[in-house]
Design a protein around this motif. Sequence first.
Motif, mmCIF file in Angstrom:
data_model
loop_
_atom_site.group_PDB
_atom_site.id
_atom_site.type_symbol
_atom_site.label_atom_id
_atom_site.label_comp_id
_atom_site.label_asym_id
_atom_site.label_seq_id
_atom_site.Cartn_x
_atom_site.Cartn_y
_atom_site.Cartn_z
ATOM 1 N N VAL A 147 -34.458 -74.078 -6.130
ATOM 2 C CA VAL A 147 -33.931 -74.900 -7.212
ATOM 3 C C VAL A 147 -34.602 -76.266 -7.231
ATOM 4 O O VAL A 147 -35.084 -76.769 -6.202
ATOM 5 C CB VAL A 147 -32.398 -75.069 -7.081
ATOM 6 N N ARG B 279 -28.435 -68.229 -2.121
ATOM 7 C CA ARG B 279 -29.233 -68.771 -3.238
ATOM 8 C C ARG B 279 -30.685 -68.951 -2.818
ATOM 9 O O ARG B 279 -31.612 -68.509 -3.513
ATOM 10 C CB ARG B 279 -28.631 -70.103 -3.673
ATOM 11 N N HIS C 161 -34.885 -79.245 -4.406
ATOM 12 C CA HIS C 161 -34.699 -78.723 -3.048
ATOM 13 C C HIS C 161 -35.850 -79.216 -2.167
ATOM 14 O O HIS C 161 -37.016 -79.157 -2.563
ATOM 15 C CB HIS C 161 -34.695 -77.191 -3.081
ATOM 16 N N ARG D 111 -38.665 -76.643 -1.773
ATOM 17 C CA ARG D 111 -38.969 -75.927 -3.014
ATOM 18 C C ARG D 111 -40.344 -75.262 -3.003
ATOM 19 O O ARG D 111 -40.516 -74.176 -3.546
ATOM 20 C CB ARG D 111 -38.868 -76.896 -4.193
#
Length: 341
Positions: free
Chosen positions: A147, A135, A150, A153
């Motif tokens: 996501v 992912r 996270h 991120r």
Amino acid sequence: MRLSVLDQSTVVTGRTPAESIRESLALARLAESLGYARYWVAEHHNSDSQAGTAPEILIGAIAATTARIRVGSAGVMLPHYAALKVAEQFRVLEAVAPGRIDLGLGRAPGSDGRTAFALNPRADTAADQFPAQIRDLLAWVSGQKLVDGHPFRDVRAQPAGPTTPEVWILGSSDYGAQVAAYFGLPYCYAHFITEGRGAEQAIDAYRTQFRPSAQLAAPHVAVCVWALAADTRQEAERLLTSRLAWRLGRNRGLFEPLMSPDEVAARAFSDAERAHMEAGRSVSIYGTGEEVARQLDALASGLGADEVAVLTTVHDPQARRRSYTLLAEASGLTSAALVAA
């Protein structure tokens, strides 16, 4: 049927592992000239059988010395590494050869347990993080944010660019098939590891559970198959003996350099060992170029595969080059490559 090459940089008796790497570079250039679609390199560690420990480095060397063929990993064993570092490596490779890089990912250790811990001290739990790693890697390698929530991120994988490596999932069980289906990625079944056992079930699970993604709208299946072509069936049978003897050792947990046919002929095998080798012969794809091409076509048709990657391990590098040449000629790749040129 699209044909590609899988190369493990096989170590053989009488030559150094370093020579195996240089033979891989030469074979990649030949594969491009013959019209093969992809050239994939494997990852193994602490092995006397395979010299390919760092596919990302070998991919860079091949990509820099070729112009058309796609080059990639089959595969990077992701649990050994941080997903960000793998994304950065393949972003660099994509900058070297835009639109030609494949990132094949696997979960298996590609080594023994102790070596897996040497590569990653958290090896006992790393495989469990495989889906989460994929992912994150998919986001980083395509220049997207991770996501929501996270902790990383806002971290980016450089160098950014307009093209993205083509990500594949590789495997020899239903697990990899299900992961590929969940993320909507192309899937390659390692037929050469299982001699085809479980292939139908894994591919069916992939097709049944596939979810379309930004990369792929519909399932796309490849199978990686061991195969050998020679000018005569008799010569192919002689060359095959190296693989059969190596396979005997592998099934005992021994990963040794590939012996020459003459060395195999001089070795004293027990009746049980010879029976085991004959059983291996019965599930091997070998013969003339035309015979091998027909067998691969039948296999792909039976499994509904869109592509076939061919692994050929023989002691003599010229015999290996000849095998890929004969298969390319029999499959019409060579003439197509000449037209494209």
